[in-house]
Motif scaffolding. Structure first.
Motif, PDB file in Angstrom:
ATOM      1  N   ALA A   1      -3.073   6.578   0.910  1.00 52.94           N
ATOM      2  CA  ALA A   1      -2.048   6.366   1.928  1.00 52.94           C
ATOM      3  C   ALA A   1      -2.505   5.276   2.889  1.00 52.94           C
ATOM      4  N   LEU A   2      -1.548   4.625   3.530  1.00 53.31           N
ATOM      5  CA  LEU A   2      -1.861   3.539   4.465  1.00 53.31           C
ATOM      6  C   LEU A   2      -2.730   4.042   5.617  1.00 53.31           C
ATOM      7  N   SER A   3      -2.445   5.277   6.076  1.00 52.05           N
ATOM      8  CA  SER A   3      -3.191   5.815   7.211  1.00 52.05           C
ATOM      9  C   SER A   3      -4.664   6.015   6.878  1.00 52.05           C
TER      10      SER A   3
ATOM     11  N   SER B   1      -6.320   3.797   4.837  1.00 50.23           N
ATOM     12  CA  SER B   1      -6.863   2.560   4.294  1.00 50.23           C
ATOM     13  C   SER B   1      -6.366   1.342   5.057  1.00 50.23           C
ATOM     14  N   TRP B   2      -6.606   1.341   6.360  1.00 46.44           N
ATOM     15  CA  TRP B   2      -6.119   0.221   7.182  1.00 46.44           C
ATOM     16  C   TRP B   2      -6.749  -1.099   6.756  1.00 46.44           C
ATOM     17  N   GLY B   3      -7.958  -1.031   6.201  1.00 40.49           N
ATOM     18  CA  GLY B   3      -8.639  -2.263   5.791  1.00 40.49           C
ATOM     19  C   GLY B   3      -7.881  -3.015   4.719  1.00 40.49           C
ATOM     20  N   MET B   4      -7.023  -2.277   3.988  1.00 45.71           N
ATOM     21  CA  MET B   4      -6.281  -2.899   2.892  1.00 45.71           C
ATOM     22  C   MET B   4      -5.281  -3.944   3.384  1.00 45.71           C
ATOM     23  N   LEU B   5      -4.959  -3.881   4.678  1.00 50.12           N
ATOM     24  CA  LEU B   5      -3.968  -4.812   5.199  1.00 50.12           C
ATOM     25  C   LEU B   5      -4.469  -6.248   5.157  1.00 50.12           C
TER      26      LEU B   5
ATOM     27  N   VAL C   1       0.843  -1.199   0.000  1.00 52.15           N
ATOM     28  CA  VAL C   1       0.000   0.000   0.000  1.00 52.15           C
ATOM     29  C   VAL C   1       0.880   1.252   0.000  1.00 52.15           C
ATOM     30  N   ARG C   2       1.927   1.201   0.831  1.00 55.30           N
ATOM     31  CA  ARG C   2       2.824   2.336   0.951  1.00 55.30           C
ATOM     32  C   ARG C   2       3.549   2.585  -0.380  1.00 55.30           C
ATOM     33  N   ALA C   3       4.057   1.505  -0.989  1.00 53.72           N
ATOM     34  CA  ALA C   3       4.803   1.644  -2.245  1.00 53.72           C
ATOM     35  C   ALA C   3       3.892   2.167  -3.352  1.00 53.72           C
ATOM     36  N   LYS C   4       2.651   1.660  -3.400  1.00 54.74           N
ATOM     37  CA  LYS C   4       1.731   2.114  -4.446  1.00 54.74           C
ATOM     38  C   LYS C   4       1.341   3.567  -4.235  1.00 54.74           C
ATOM     39  N   HIS C   5       1.154   3.941  -2.964  1.00 59.90           N
ATOM     40  CA  HIS C   5       0.817   5.332  -2.685  1.00 59.90           C
ATOM     41  C   HIS C   5       1.940   6.251  -3.151  1.00 59.90           C
ATOM     42  N   LYS C   6       3.171   5.799  -2.960  1.00 55.05           N
ATOM     43  CA  LYS C   6       4.315   6.630  -3.342  1.00 55.05           C
ATOM     44  C   LYS C   6       4.416   6.854  -4.837  1.00 55.05           C
TER      45      LYS C   6
END
Lengths: 265, 258
Positions: free
Chosen positions: B236-238, B240-244, B225-230
């Motif tokens: 951002a991960l913050s 979209s916690w459900g994505m984990l 998630v972090r890499a894709k957001h970048k």
């Protein structure tokens, strides 16, 4: 306005020179024995049907394509191959990169780096190729963003921008390297029609304010007419006709040019 | 007594045995986690180094990397473990190393899965759009700088789902390290089996490995998630916690799962 025909008699060397250039993709010959020059500060637009080799010419100047035969010179320096003692020899990559540093290119699909912000996109090459410090590169990048009307988007990610905005950033990125030659490869072809104007306006301003030599491939005939010193009509890898834009667009001599212009205008 | 009926009949006593053996089982989990984490880390380093080496400018580097990858991908993990544990100590000086079981496990897992990972890295470098390479060239950035500043950060987002799968496979592959005397989770479950029967013991093993795999999924999803957001693909991960908790590599558009 520099006139191509006069170059041979002048002491100055042409800014871009194609000498006996051959480009093949496999068995397909795209350019066959092409010769032309662009003078310093001259704006030359290449028109013609798709597949006629226009984009290939730009990509050869940027050394994105391998030259099959002949030579390309920029500012008198050979790009991919040079003639050394009668032998056609490859120019070392580091030497080539020193020459290409003075060439900027804007692509049809922008090709911004998605992992960097707008500002980072612009300062990357000035920092690491030209060796500028951040204190020098950032104000310069901000001035360029101002010029293309994107100052308020400096910390955005490219994916947050419209196509027209991305292309304006790509123009600023190319200009940040202080290019002496600017290659514009169908820079509005991937844009929604309502976004074409903002990009062309920026380019027209740059054409007026600088003396950068430009080699342009475009389907925007009005833009070609506005900025070009010379228009070259290509078909099947050959120059069918060339001349001042007024002449080419108003009274083309070749039947091929007449047919092409009737189809696109 | 074994079988389904035996499982239910003896559930109570078996759970008591399990609790009594928990210290050893936790030791086993620790060994498995260590082998998986360190082996995964080594595999990642090998994957990146040999993935990039396979697209290097010099043919000698590419060929050497290719041979390395094919060798460790093509030879069995069990055989590699046995070589490191039992053949290596017999080699003449200076190679007669007697390695600790954990080191043997980490090396074999790292080399084997690193070789698979190198293919993933190579493939994802090749999947970065051509236009990015052209922009690097048009800005006269050196190929090396372009690779590390532009290509790898984008390839990283592409390779994470596959690396996630490989890491889970490494976890499961680690269940054979007891053959070289590393007392891992599987070994401890084997010990419990004597007293509780196969049904109970291996059901517990399934659950334990499943939970460990979930930890990997969550870690790798966070990285993805972090890499894709970048690179501007996804929130951002913050936010979209459900994505984990979704499957690795799910496509995300505008913050919603598709």
């Amino acid at each position: 306005m520099p006139d191509n025909a006069d170059n041979a008699g002048q002491p100055g060397i042409p800014h871009i020179e194609f000498r006996d250039v051959v480009k093949k993709f496999g068995d397909n010959t795209v350019l066959n024995d092409l010769n032309f020059t662009v003078a310093k500060g001259e704006r030359v637009t290449l028109i013609g049907p798709s597949g006629s080799g226009k984009t290939t010419i730009l990509r050869l100047v940027m050394t994105l394509e391998e030259l099959t035969g002949g030579y390309v010179f920029v500012g008198g320096d050979p790009l991919q191959y040079e003639d050394r003692g009668g032998k056609r020899q490859r120019v070392p990559d580091k030497v080539r990169r020193r020459t290409t540093t003075q060439i900027g290119m804007v692509f049809q699909h922008f090709n911004l780096f998605p992992n960097m912000s707008v500002l980072e996109n612009i300062i990357e090459a000035p920092l690491h190729v030209m060796g500028l410090s951040k204190a020098e590169a950032i104000p310069k990048a901000e001035a360029l963003l101002e010029k293309v009307g994107m100052a308020d988007k400096r910390d955005f990610n490219p994916s947050q921008l419209s196509g027209g905005q991305q292309q304006r950033v790509a123009i600023a990125r190319a200009l940040a390297m202080d290019p002496e030659v600017l290659l514009l490869d169908e820079v509005t072809s991937a844009l929604d029609p309502e976004l074409v104007g903002e990009v062309l306006t920026v380019l027209k301003d740059i054409a007026e304010e600088t003396d950068i030599s430009m080699l342009i491939v475009t389907h925007e005939m009005q833009f070609a007419r506005d900025v070009s010193d010379r228009v070259m009509m290509f078909d099947e890898g050959r120059i069918v006709e060339e001349g001042a834009p007024e002449k080419i667009f108003s009274s083309p001599e070749s039947q091929r040019t007449q047919d092409f212009l009737r189809a696109v205008l | 007594m074994d079988g389904v009926i035996g499982f239910f009949e003896k559930l109570g006593p078996n759970l008591e045995i399990l609790v009594a053996r928990m210290p050893q089982i936790l030791d086993g989990i620790q060994a498995t986690v260590l082998a998986t984490a360190l082996g995964g880390l080594l595999a990642l380093v090998i994957a990146i180094v040999f993935g990039i080496a396979q697209v290097a400018k010099y043919a000698a580097v590419r060929i050497a990397a290719r041979i390395f990858v094919e060798f460790f991908r093509g030879t069995s993990l069990v055989v590699q473990l046995f070589w490191l544990a039992f053949v290596l100590p017999q080699l003449p000086y200076p190679f007669g190393w007697r390695l600790a079981p954990l080191v043997v496990a980490v090396l074999a897992l790292g080399l084997n899965y690193g070789a698979y990972g190198a293919e993933v890295v190579r493939g994802s470098i090749g999947s970065v759009p051509r236009g990015q390479y052209e922009a690097i060239s048009a800005l006269s950035l050196s190929p090396m700088r372009g690779m590390f500043r532009v290509i790898i950060p984008q390839a990283w987002a592409l390779m994470l789902p596959s690396l996630s799968n490989l890491w889970i496979q490494l976890l499961k592959g680690s269940a054979i390290v007891s053959t070289v005397l590393l007392y891992d989770l599987y070994f401890r479950v084997e010990q419990v089996r004597d007293q509780t029967g196969t049904w109970f013991a291996f059901l517990f093993a399934l659950l334990a490995y499943y939970l460990l795999a979930w930890v990997i999924v969550i870690i790798m999803n966070a990285l993805e998630v972090r890499a894709k957001h970048k690179i501007g693909r996804g929130p951002a991960l913050s936010k979209s916690w459900g994505m984990l908790f979704r499957a690795p590599g799910s496509v995300v558009k505008g913050g919603a799962l598709v």
